[in-house]
Design an enzyme around this catalytic site. Structure first.
Site, PDB file in Angstrom:
ATOM      1  N   ASP A 137       0.302 -51.057 -56.660  1.00 45.01           N
ATOM      2  CA  ASP A 137       0.505 -50.158 -57.792  1.00 45.01           C
ATOM      3  C   ASP A 137       2.002 -49.884 -57.853  1.00 45.01           C
ATOM      4  OD1 ASP A 137      -0.128 -48.099 -59.799  1.00 45.01           O
ATOM      5  OD2 ASP A 137       0.520 -46.728 -58.221  1.00 45.01           O
ATOM      6  N   ASP A 177      -6.039 -44.926 -58.295  1.00 43.61           N
ATOM      7  CA  ASP A 177      -6.046 -46.131 -57.466  1.00 43.61           C
ATOM      8  C   ASP A 177      -7.258 -46.188 -56.537  1.00 43.61           C
ATOM      9  OD1 ASP A 177      -3.621 -47.075 -58.495  1.00 43.61           O
ATOM     10  OD2 ASP A 177      -2.468 -45.860 -57.084  1.00 43.61           O
TER      11      ASP A 177
END
Length: 628
Positions: free
Chosen positions: A326, A524
């Site tokens: 990410d 996430d």
């Protein structure tokens, strides 16, 4: 050493002294067989009575096939054949090996249990009348004020209300560099206050604080075994009965075959070989050294601020060849800053920043905060009036009596103001006053200092593909990926899109290859759960991400990923070394024992010696240092 280990050491010393004394008497004086047996039984029972008791319990519980049974049968058989000295010696060396193993395992466990020292025993709770009460951290509600004195550990996560101090964060991050904190900063439990008094408002309960989560992760890490550990457990379950029946066949079949062919039976020779076979076959080296290697790897990783939730994840990390990141909060700091200022002709940089910051002064948006931080000064109240937020476009306000507009190109277009287009990575903020264009400001998320080194370290470690997923625009994603040397990137993704991208990457993974995902936000968590190995940022990461992850980096340093991979691969190589070494030596000695070449002393080396060497090799997993 523990009290039990010290007692065993005294028994070893006493039994060794008795064995030497009895052997000397046996050599110097003619001792009848029954008396020699009685004399040798003294050191034998001194050192081996507990092994005999355990073997008896195993037989009674119908679970006889373990190392105690092997040792009991082998040594009692040796004594029955008149090999008194060898029978006592085998039991003595077996107990020495067990003692060594216990000390090694204890050292490995202490390397992890030392973390328990970071659990504070009490918290100084501030009462309504301003006094303090020492209380159990479990009893401190969220939102309470606690006081931490110099030399004390911060018991609960929170925000500093008053005071400044230098914190020792080594127990959490593995870093020796102290951290300076002051009012307004967030602090984590487990850190040591080295200098000043701090008043802290707690933001979590003790059970949800960083220190509690660390201890919970470490304490439960041994519950999740690697495939290799499970294999060894299954292997020992079938291996021990097999060698017992093999030894029985070795003791009976050759003598019977000799009798059937008209030769001598030589029962004593073949029983001795069978007993030697039993001692050699003891699987201690494998059963102990493999779990100890993984335990050492987890302990070594924790000392570097890397928390691994189980040896299965350490094993999977060693097989990882694709790492997906990410962007925000993982490769970048997640803090927006003004990176470029482009005033129109005739306007100063300071004036452009001031106009933008004043117009945004009533907003708490990250962009507004970054503009105010760039100006670096407090504004006089009353300079801004009629501030209005235009959804999805920006802000308009009266600044010093003049109409100021701050926002994206759509805001400029809606106000019919000509502006300078800017195709730059980041967020472009255009500023206008009284219909006149003043220029634009570029606000970007700053790349973490170690992010580029992290990508380079992964490629050096053998990772073949690095991928970045982000919700940012294409220009920003391309700029960050290019700066860091990332192989592939996907931009403008929603949380659900990230899962789909990871699913597609997993489908392309080769056999035996794993994919790791690194993230920090609550969005996430689904991807962390789906990846073969989920890695979360522990200092600034969300609780959901840390809970879903398999590995947690306590200082949010992405460079620790390559170190974690280095530790995992070193641990796995030690495991394979021990398996190959133990099986090779045992196989050779078993063949030699069956042929009559190897005697009981060879058997002692094949059992105790191999176990000691394997355990020593396993202890290398504890000593983890970054590669230069």
């Amino acid at each position: 050493m523990t009290k039990k280990q010290k007692k065993t050491l005294l028994r070893v010393i006493l039994a060794l002294a008795l064995l030497l004394a009895v052997s000397l008497i046996d050599r110097l004086l003619p001792v009848p067989g029954w008396l020699a047996l009685a004399l040798y039984l003294v050191p034998y029972l001194t050192i081996g009575y507990d092994v005999l008791v355990k073997a008896g319990k195993g037989i009674r519980n119908r679970q006889p096939f373990d190392e105690c049974f092997l040792m009991a049968v082998a040594t009692i058989g040796a004594m029955a054949l008149g090999e008194y000295r060898e029978g006592v010696a085998v039991m003595l060396f077996y107990q020495i090996g067990e003692l060594f193993q216990g000390v090694a395992v204890g050292r490995s466990r202490r390397s992890i249990s030392d973390l328990m020292d970071i659990r504070p025993d009490s918290a100084n709770l501030e009462l309504e009348d301003g006094t303090f009460e020492e209380t159990d951290p479990d009893d401190v509600p969220v939102g309470s004020v606690i006081v931490v004195q110099p030399g004390e550990r911060i018991p609960i996560d929170g925000d500093i209300l008053e005071g400044s101090a230098t914190l020792d964060t080594a127990a959490l991050t593995g870093e020796s560099l102290p951290r300076e904190v002051q009012a307004g900063d967030s602090v984590l439990s487990g850190c040591i206050d080295m200098t000043g008094v701090l008043r802290i408002r707690t933001t979590k309960e003790f059970g949800a604080s960083t220190v509690s989560k660390i201890l919970d992760l470490v304490e439960n890490s041994s519950m999740k075994k690697a495939r290799m550990e499970n294999f060894i457990t299954r292997f020992a379950r079938y291996y021990t009965p097999a060698v017992c029946y093999g030894a029985l066949a070795l003791a009976i079949l050759p003598p019977v075959a000799g009798l059937l062919t008209g030769g001598a039976a030589n029962w004593g020779t073949w029983v001795y070989r069978a007993l030697t076979f039993l001692v050699i076959s003891c699987p201690c080296a494998l059963v102990i050294s493999i779990p100890l290697s993984f335990f050492g790897g987890i302990g070594g990783a924790s000392s570097q601020g890397i928390l691994v939730k189980g040896s299965n994840y350490l094993e999977a990390l060693a097989e990882t060849d694709c790492v997906v990141f990410d962007k925000t909060g993982t490769l970048t700091q997640g803090v927006f800053q003004v990176t470029e200022v482009h005033p129109a002709d005739g306007l100063s940089r300071e004036t452009l920043l001031e106009r933008a910051a004043l117009a945004e002064s009533y907003s708490n948006h990250p962009i507004s905060r970054s503009l105010k931080a760039a100006v670096g000064q407090e504004f006089t109240p009353g300079r801004v009036t009629d501030a209005e937020e235009v959804g999805g476009r920006g802000v308009t306000a009266q600044v010093d009596g003049r109409a100021v507009a701050v926002g994206n190109p759509r805001l400029m277009e809606s106000l019919h103001i000509a502006y300078t287009p800017a195709d730059a990575p980041g967020t472009v903020i255009h500023v206008a006053e009284e219909g006149r264009y003043l220029g634009y400001i570029l606000i970007s998320d700053v790349v973490k200092p170690n992010a580029k080194a992290a990508i380079a370290g992964l490629k050096a470690a053998g990772v073949t593909q690095t991928v970045m997923l982000t919700g940012d625009n294409q220009a920003t994603a391309q700029a960050v990926a290019g700066e860091l040397g990332i192989d592939q990137y996907y931009a403008q993704l929603l949380p659900g899109d990230k899962v789909e991208r990871v699913e597609a990457l997993l489908a392309r993974q080769g056999k035996g290859k794993k994919l790791a995902f690194v993230g920090d936000g609550i969005n996430d968590a689904p991807v962390l759960s789906r990846a073969d190995v989920g890695i979360a940022m522990g200092a600034l990461g969300s609780d959901a991400a840390i809970e879903a992850a398999d590995i947690v980096l306590m200082d949010d340093d992405p460079a620790k990923i390559s170190l974690a991979m280095q530790i995992a691969r070193k641990t796995l190589s030690i495991v394979y070394e021990n398996i190959v070494f133990a099986l090779a030596v045992k196989a050779l000695c078993l063949v030699l024992g069956a042929m009559g070449v190897a005697n009981m002393w060879w058997a002692v080396f094949a059992d105790v010696g191999v176990m000691v060497l394997a355990v020593l090799n396993a202890m290398r997993a504890l000593r983890q240092r970054p590669s230069p």
